[in-house]
Design a protein around this motif. Structure first.
Motif, PDB file in Angstrom:
ATOM      1  N   GLU A  17      23.510  20.314  46.957  1.00 22.12           N
ATOM      2  CA  GLU A  17      23.102  20.418  48.362  1.00 22.12           C
ATOM      3  C   GLU A  17      22.305  19.183  48.783  1.00 22.12           C
ATOM      4  O   GLU A  17      22.417  18.735  49.918  1.00 22.12           O
ATOM      5  N   ALA A  18      21.536  18.603  47.872  1.00 22.02           N
ATOM      6  CA  ALA A  18      20.792  17.382  48.200  1.00 22.02           C
ATOM      7  C   ALA A  18      21.743  16.206  48.386  1.00 22.02           C
ATOM      8  O   ALA A  18      21.599  15.425  49.336  1.00 22.02           O
ATOM      9  N   ILE A  19      22.726  16.082  47.508  1.00 22.02           N
ATOM     10  CA  ILE A  19      23.724  15.014  47.658  1.00 22.02           C
ATOM     11  C   ILE A  19      24.437  15.157  48.993  1.00 22.02           C
ATOM     12  O   ILE A  19      24.612  14.175  49.722  1.00 22.02           O
ATOM     13  N   LYS A  25      24.633  13.741  56.087  1.00 26.79           N
ATOM     14  CA  LYS A  25      23.785  13.743  57.279  1.00 26.79           C
ATOM     15  C   LYS A  25      23.040  12.430  57.492  1.00 26.79           C
ATOM     16  O   LYS A  25      22.853  12.005  58.624  1.00 26.79           O
ATOM     17  N   LEU A  26      22.603  11.801  56.403  1.00 29.40           N
ATOM     18  CA  LEU A  26      21.882  10.523  56.539  1.00 29.40           C
ATOM     19  C   LEU A  26      22.752   9.317  56.218  1.00 29.40           C
ATOM     20  O   LEU A  26      22.292   8.186  56.319  1.00 29.40           O
ATOM     21  N   ASN A  27      24.000   9.562  55.815  1.00 29.84           N
ATOM     22  CA  ASN A  27      24.953   8.496  55.490  1.00 29.84           C
ATOM     23  C   ASN A  27      24.520   7.613  54.332  1.00 29.84           C
ATOM     24  O   ASN A  27      24.904   6.446  54.253  1.00 29.84           O
ATOM     25  N   PHE A  28      23.703   8.146  53.433  1.00 25.62           N
ATOM     26  CA  PHE A  28      23.340   7.405  52.231  1.00 25.62           C
ATOM     27  C   PHE A  28      24.577   7.293  51.342  1.00 25.62           C
ATOM     28  O   PHE A  28      25.527   8.069  51.454  1.00 25.62           O
ATOM     29  N   LYS A  29      24.539   6.346  50.439  1.00 26.60           N
ATOM     30  CA  LYS A  29      25.610   6.152  49.465  1.00 26.60           C
ATOM     31  C   LYS A  29      25.200   6.800  48.150  1.00 26.60           C
ATOM     32  O   LYS A  29      24.059   6.651  47.708  1.00 26.60           O
ATOM     33  N   ARG A  89      20.583   4.018  67.702  1.00 27.36           N
ATOM     34  CA  ARG A  89      21.860   4.394  67.083  1.00 27.36           C
ATOM     35  C   ARG A  89      21.617   5.443  66.004  1.00 27.36           C
ATOM     36  O   ARG A  89      22.259   6.485  65.973  1.00 27.36           O
ATOM     37  N   ASP A  90      20.676   5.148  65.103  1.00 26.09           N
ATOM     38  CA  ASP A  90      20.423   6.058  63.987  1.00 26.09           C
ATOM     39  C   ASP A  90      19.783   7.361  64.447  1.00 26.09           C
ATOM     40  O   ASP A  90      20.121   8.435  63.948  1.00 26.09           O
ATOM     41  N   TYR A  91      18.880   7.291  65.408  1.00 21.76           N
ATOM     42  CA  TYR A  91      18.257   8.498  65.946  1.00 21.76           C
ATOM     43  C   TYR A  91      19.321   9.411  66.551  1.00 21.76           C
ATOM     44  O   TYR A  91      19.348  10.619  66.288  1.00 21.76           O
ATOM     45  N   GLU A  92      20.221   8.850  67.352  1.00 22.80           N
ATOM     46  CA  GLU A  92      21.274   9.649  67.976  1.00 22.80           C
ATOM     47  C   GLU A  92      22.230  10.221  66.936  1.00 22.80           C
ATOM     48  O   GLU A  92      22.639  11.386  67.030  1.00 22.80           O
ATOM     49  N   ASN A  93      22.588   9.432  65.923  1.00 25.37           N
ATOM     50  CA  ASN A  93      23.457   9.933  64.850  1.00 25.37           C
ATOM     51  C   ASN A  93      22.782  11.070  64.085  1.00 25.37           C
ATOM     52  O   ASN A  93      23.420  12.077  63.757  1.00 25.37           O
ATOM     53  N   MET A  94      21.507  10.917  63.801  1.00 29.68           N
ATOM     54  CA  MET A  94      20.785  11.946  63.057  1.00 29.68           C
ATOM     55  C   MET A  94      20.622  13.212  63.895  1.00 29.68           C
ATOM     56  O   MET A  94      20.760  14.326  63.378  1.00 29.68           O
ATOM     57  N   THR A  95      20.361  13.047  65.175  1.00 22.90           N
ATOM     58  CA  THR A  95      20.258  14.201  66.069  1.00 22.90           C
ATOM     59  C   THR A  95      21.599  14.934  66.130  1.00 22.90           C
ATOM     60  O   THR A  95      21.636  16.164  66.088  1.00 22.90           O
ATOM     61  N   THR A 112       9.401   0.945  66.819  1.00 22.70           N
ATOM     62  CA  THR A 112       9.821   2.234  67.349  1.00 22.70           C
ATOM     63  C   THR A 112       9.941   3.196  66.180  1.00 22.70           C
ATOM     64  O   THR A 112      10.547   2.868  65.158  1.00 22.70           O
ATOM     65  N   VAL A 113       9.382   4.405  66.342  1.00 24.45           N
ATOM     66  CA  VAL A 113       9.288   5.337  65.214  1.00 24.45           C
ATOM     67  C   VAL A 113       9.445   6.777  65.681  1.00 24.45           C
ATOM     68  O   VAL A 113       9.085   7.114  66.810  1.00 24.45           O
ATOM     69  N   ALA A 114      10.004   7.605  64.801  1.00 24.72           N
ATOM     70  CA  ALA A 114      10.039   9.058  64.975  1.00 24.72           C
ATOM     71  C   ALA A 114       9.953   9.669  63.582  1.00 24.72           C
ATOM     72  O   ALA A 114      10.348   9.048  62.598  1.00 24.72           O
ATOM     73  N   VAL A 115       9.434  10.897  63.509  1.00 20.50           N
ATOM     74  CA  VAL A 115       9.274  11.571  62.220  1.00 20.50           C
ATOM     75  C   VAL A 115      10.297  12.696  62.129  1.00 20.50           C
ATOM     76  O   VAL A 115      10.408  13.521  63.038  1.00 20.50           O
ATOM     77  N   PHE A 116      11.033  12.711  61.007  1.00 17.92           N
ATOM     78  CA  PHE A 116      12.003  13.767  60.776  1.00 17.92           C
ATOM     79  C   PHE A 116      11.774  14.428  59.425  1.00 17.92           C
ATOM     80  O   PHE A 116      11.058  13.915  58.581  1.00 17.92           O
ATOM     81  N   GLU A 117      12.409  15.605  59.270  1.00 20.44           N
ATOM     82  CA  GLU A 117      12.330  16.353  58.014  1.00 20.44           C
ATOM     83  C   GLU A 117      13.656  16.254  57.284  1.00 20.44           C
ATOM     84  O   GLU A 117      14.725  16.315  57.908  1.00 20.44           O
ATOM     85  N   ASP A 118      13.581  16.163  55.951  1.00 20.05           N
ATOM     86  CA  ASP A 118      14.812  16.270  55.170  1.00 20.05           C
ATOM     87  C   ASP A 118      15.147  17.750  54.982  1.00 20.05           C
ATOM     88  O   ASP A 118      14.479  18.626  55.557  1.00 20.05           O
ATOM     89  N   LEU A 119      16.152  18.062  54.198  1.00 16.97           N
ATOM     90  CA  LEU A 119      16.589  19.451  54.078  1.00 16.97           C
ATOM     91  C   LEU A 119      15.553  20.367  53.471  1.00 16.97           C
ATOM     92  O   LEU A 119      15.623  21.590  53.648  1.00 16.97           O
TER      93      LEU A 119
END
Length: 135
Positions: A17-19, A25-29, A89-95, A112-119
């Motif tokens: 689930e973490a992978i 969702k975050l497009n990490f590799k 771009r990233d904020y909109e993709n994450m939203t 420019t900054v915003a705080v988000f939560e991971d799963l």
């Protein structure tokens, strides 16, 4: 002497689930997923475009004490800082991926900054730093 931080261990409840969260969702590799024994894997993920920087080692909790740290490895403070060259771009993709932002975007002295939560609830800063900000 030259040194660098190569990996940060992030305690997770479940490898798969973490992978899925980090890659979908975050497009990490997914850089590595190697079984070490029946219960333990060596799982490394990294943000897109990060070719030689620090990456995350997703470490499944293996004790009751470790399980208590899932989602709150820093006592409620922001834990990780994800730099980007295009905040909106990233904020909109994450939203669009239904990432939960707990502090809306703001323009600060450093960028420019915003705080988000991971799963699991760990807090992250998404930051597009100003050019004069030292990363």
């Amino acid at each position: 002497m030259k040194q660098q931080i190569a990996r940060i261990s992030l305690i997770v409840k479940d490898y798969d689930e973490a992978i899925e969260f980090y890659t979908k969702k975050l497009n990490f590799k997914l850089l590595q997923d190697t079984p070490l024994n029946d219960n333990k894997r060596w799982v490394i993920v990294s943000p897109p475009g990060n070719t030689s920087g620090c990456s995350l080692l997703l470490a499944k909790a293996s004790s009751e004490e470790q399980e208590t740290r899932i989602g709150n490895q820093t006592g409620g403070r922001v834990f990780l800082f994800l730099f980007t060259e295009n905040f909106w771009r990233d904020y909109e993709n994450m939203t669009a991926q239904q990432i939960s932002f707990i502090r809306e975007p703001s323009v600060e002295e450093y960028g420019t900054v915003a705080v988000f939560e991971d799963l699991y609830g760990n807090l992250w800063d998404l930051i597009e730093p100003n050019q004069n900000f030292t990363s």
